[in-house]
Scaffold this active site. Structure first.
Site, mmCIF file in Angstrom:
data_model
loop_
_atom_site.group_PDB
_atom_site.id
_atom_site.type_symbol
_atom_site.label_atom_id
_atom_site.label_comp_id
_atom_site.label_asym_id
_atom_site.label_seq_id
_atom_site.Cartn_x
_atom_site.Cartn_y
_atom_site.Cartn_z
ATOM 1 N N ASP A 91 38.939 8.060 27.800
ATOM 2 C CA ASP A 91 40.102 7.331 27.298
ATOM 3 C C ASP A 91 41.229 7.480 28.322
ATOM 4 O O ASP A 91 41.094 8.196 29.309
ATOM 5 C CB ASP A 91 40.502 7.823 25.906
ATOM 6 C CG ASP A 91 40.851 9.301 25.898
ATOM 7 O OD1 ASP A 91 40.983 9.897 26.988
ATOM 8 O OD2 ASP A 91 40.975 9.869 24.800
ATOM 9 N N ASP A 314 33.285 5.436 18.934
ATOM 10 C CA ASP A 314 33.367 6.886 19.119
ATOM 11 C C ASP A 314 34.199 7.451 17.988
ATOM 12 O O ASP A 314 35.044 6.746 17.413
ATOM 13 C CB ASP A 314 34.073 7.245 20.427
ATOM 14 C CG ASP A 314 35.583 7.124 20.289
ATOM 15 O OD1 ASP A 314 36.068 5.972 20.260
ATOM 16 O OD2 ASP A 314 36.266 8.146 20.168
ATOM 17 N N CYS A 352 15.533 13.811 7.678
ATOM 18 C CA CYS A 352 16.015 13.937 9.050
ATOM 19 C C CYS A 352 15.010 14.729 9.875
ATOM 20 O O CYS A 352 14.453 15.723 9.418
ATOM 21 C CB CYS A 352 17.370 14.642 9.047
ATOM 22 S SG CYS A 352 18.041 14.958 10.695
ATOM 23 N N CYS A 354 15.749 16.073 12.883
ATOM 24 C CA CYS A 354 16.428 16.847 13.927
ATOM 25 C C CYS A 354 15.956 18.289 13.915
ATOM 26 O O CYS A 354 15.356 18.758 12.958
ATOM 27 C CB CYS A 354 17.945 16.764 13.785
ATOM 28 S SG CYS A 354 18.668 17.964 12.646
ATOM 29 N N CYS A 357 17.093 20.339 10.804
ATOM 30 C CA CYS A 357 16.384 20.066 9.559
ATOM 31 C C CYS A 357 14.912 20.467 9.650
ATOM 32 O O CYS A 357 14.273 20.766 8.648
ATOM 33 C CB CYS A 357 16.524 18.595 9.190
ATOM 34 S SG CYS A 357 18.221 18.180 8.728
ATOM 35 N N HIS A 383 23.139 18.672 13.911
ATOM 36 C CA HIS A 383 22.662 17.804 12.825
ATOM 37 C C HIS A 383 23.539 16.569 12.656
ATOM 38 O O HIS A 383 23.035 15.452 12.547
ATOM 39 C CB HIS A 383 22.568 18.537 11.489
ATOM 40 C CG HIS A 383 22.333 17.562 10.374
ATOM 41 N ND1 HIS A 383 21.080 17.020 10.125
ATOM 42 C CD2 HIS A 383 23.191 16.933 9.522
ATOM 43 C CE1 HIS A 383 21.182 16.132 9.157
ATOM 44 N NE2 HIS A 383 22.455 16.058 8.773
#
Lengths: 411, 411
Positions: A91, A314, A352, A354, A357, A383
């Site tokens: 930014d 974002d 999930c 990931c 998890c 996560h």
């Protein structure tokens, strides 16, 4: 060439795109995790890679104060400094100046402010903000703008928008004159090469390659696309007035940028208004350029904005919420600090895949959070980011199939 | 059978051993990272696995207070709770009671104390400390002892040693009568199986398997060695008096344990004295049982103690120092907070192959620390643990070759 953007498929207003940057390809619509100080808080870079993040955002204001632009530039730019060889968007620093600092003074020239860290005085202008982002060497820079506050009177919104337009011109002028100074350009020394095969084929690579890659000695990512330069995005302002938004869009496009952001939203207005303004702005943006909606949002919102034709988003929400024990799941939001999870052996989100998890129970995550263990932040952040990135993956899949994405949540 | 220990080779007084536990094999001499609250602070379990840690230590006192023994027991024990399927050793809680709490009251029966968290009153005895460790389901339990303070008068040292011996008998008695109650014993329900091949062959497995493993759904480690039980270690006390140490060793051996620890060292005495007492104690310990020196030490010290015939060590130093930016390297200790590293592009330790040294520069690590980024703790801890585990790997290699290990450091 700076970046290349191609829309591969559409579904209603939603678009599936490929954004080619000097540091790799980005599938859009994309969510960009926020790495404020050149770190996604608590998560090592190889794990961010394994999550599938193809682009991250870093904050110019924070890096300007620590470790300083010149320091990062001397160290070869952000990619090399933080050992992240995929795309980075920075930014302009303007938003943080307006939201974090006190004793600001705005003039036509720019904005003077005091550091939130030590009170030291600084002056940021379209030129210095652009110079800072060239020094950081991000793939995508943002023009220096004024984020109009909410609510704002009509006259104030217009004058703020006009200022942003004048600053956009100055940002672009400075950028065009200085973009060759990027630390990873061919004019600058970069001797190391980044030879990890998985960097090029990570869409198909299993964890195997990524692992082998991160185990190797590859501390010095170098530009992979010879002769590519950074790209500058303009920012559309105009408050909550569709007419001003249209005017801001048209005049920003007239200046000409590699992509267009919608700024000044998610600043306190009702979500209905956000949506209306996104819709009213998107229709005036060129089809063949990436569209970036800044600073949003909740999972269901990012799906909605992707459906409206937004390509990039974002937000600090997934990472910040993780630090407060707020976890996004396919069954709704979970506050892991609650005692009800103390004996809960199920994974955080049964749908999930990931690594959190797959391995840990809610009971363990609750224990880590309640005991203030640092691992709580690490795992919670992994996560939440996984949930966001998976959500966008599903959105892209839906667009590919020609369906409208829906965010399904139990709560 | 509880554990099995075999000495494979010796070099002088040093021994190369294999310790078979209900949760895998441990190559000795070994350094055990400390995971106080069922977490190596800041480091996900799969990374601890990849570092090659085969056994970790958890603190009974801390887990007793949070989340509570009964909670962990109901959740299948520590291994399953924290998703760590390798070996775990728990201390008895005694040391923390003596070092962390106020208003202690010691009687023949045990010690009453107030929690350092909320001031609540608790009572720990050889029986309750052993019951707690059975509930946690560690592979190796420690007898409840009194860690004699330093310095201490001769009479005080003797009476403390005598108390530890009486408590050792009570610990053993309780253990023998209740060891079948371990949450992962065949008397207790454990339905899930832990099928990751890399768990069995991790010595040879590359990151590939480990990665595939951690990516899979293996949240419920179960005992892998049917019918194996926990093992109880006795603790030799006796202050800084070689004669009392000998008597304590002989009488502890008479009670009979699966392994023998040397306690009451590294409590403020000069290092020369530590070394003398280790030497004076080790010679009275049985050859065919593991020897555990509690709470040591610096890298050069652990090499020295391994050379004296110690098989197991633990210390908070690598993990705690990491949190303070103190990093161990082959070239000496580095305080990463120093400004001199702000522009230093070299890896933390050019001779280290850990994922931190392979990927990040000192400049980046310095930035993370100076900016109070959580990733600083994560990466610093990974490196320091890697350095310790590599040090022990080199020690084992030296013993195998018949050489005496030397700790080589630039500072």
């Amino acid at each position: 060439m700076s970046i290349d953007f191609q829309v591969g498929a559409t579904s209603g207003t939603a678009r599936l795109g490929r954004l080619i940057t000097p540091h790799g390809e980005v599938q859009t619509p994309v969510f960009m995790p926020v790495g404020t100080l050149a770190s996604i808080k608590g998560v090592p870079q190889d794990m961010v890679e394994k999550l599938g993040a193809e682009i991250i955002l870093a904050n110019t204001y924070h890096l300007y104060l620590r470790p300083g632009i010149e320091q990062v530039r001397k160290l070869g730019g952000l990619h090399r400094f933080m050992s992240w060889n995929r795309a980075i968007l920075t930014d302009s620093g303007g938003f943080q100046v307006f939201s974090l600092t006190e004793l600001r003074k705005l003039t036509e020239e720019g904005v003077s402010f005091r550091s939130h860290l030590d009170g030291s005085t600084h002056f940021l202008t379209p030129e210095t903000a652009t110079a800072a982002q060239i020094g950081l060497g991000s793939d995508i820079l943002m023009a220096f703008d004024e984020c109009t506050e909410y609510p704002a009177e009509s006259a104030r919104t217009r004058s703020s928008m006009e200022l942003t337009l004048r600053w956009a011109e100055r940002s672009k002028k400075y950028f065009e004159e200085h973009k060759h100074e990027v630390p990873w350009s061919s004019n600058h020394m970069v001797t190391a090469t980044f030879g990890c095969p998985s960097e090029r084929s990570r869409q198909n690579a299993g964890p195997t390659e990524a692992e082998l890659c991160s185990a190797g000695r590859m501390r010095a990512p170098a530009p992979t696309s010879d002769g590519m330069t950074q790209a500058l995005f303009g920012i559309v302002q105009g408050g909550m007035d569709p007419a001003l938004r249209r005017e801001s869009a048209e005049r920003t496009i007239e200046i000409g940028f590699s992509g267009y952001a919608i700024g000044g939203l998610s600043v306190g207005e009702p979500r209905r208004v956000t949506r209306e303004i996104v819709e009213a702005t998107v229709e005036h943006l060129p089809f063949n350029k990436p569209r970036y909606l800044m600073g949003v949002g909740k999972p269901e919102e990012i799906v909605e904005y992707a459906n409206l034709g937004i390509d990039m988003m974002d937000c600090v929400l997934p990472t910040r919420a993780a630090r407060h024990g707020l976890l996004f799941t396919s069954e709704g939001k979970i506050s892991i600090k609650q005692a009800r999870y103390a004996g809960d052996e199920t994974p955080l989100d049964p749908n999930c895949g990931c690594r959190v998890c797959a391995r840990y129970s809610r009971a363990y995550l609750r224990h880590l959070y309640a005991s203030k263990e640092v691992l709580a932040q690490v795992l919670n952040t992994i996560h939440n980011l996984s949930f966001y990135l998976d959500t966008l993956r599903a959105v892209r899949h839906s667009i590919e199939l020609g369906n409208r994405s829906q965010f399904l949540s139990g709560k």
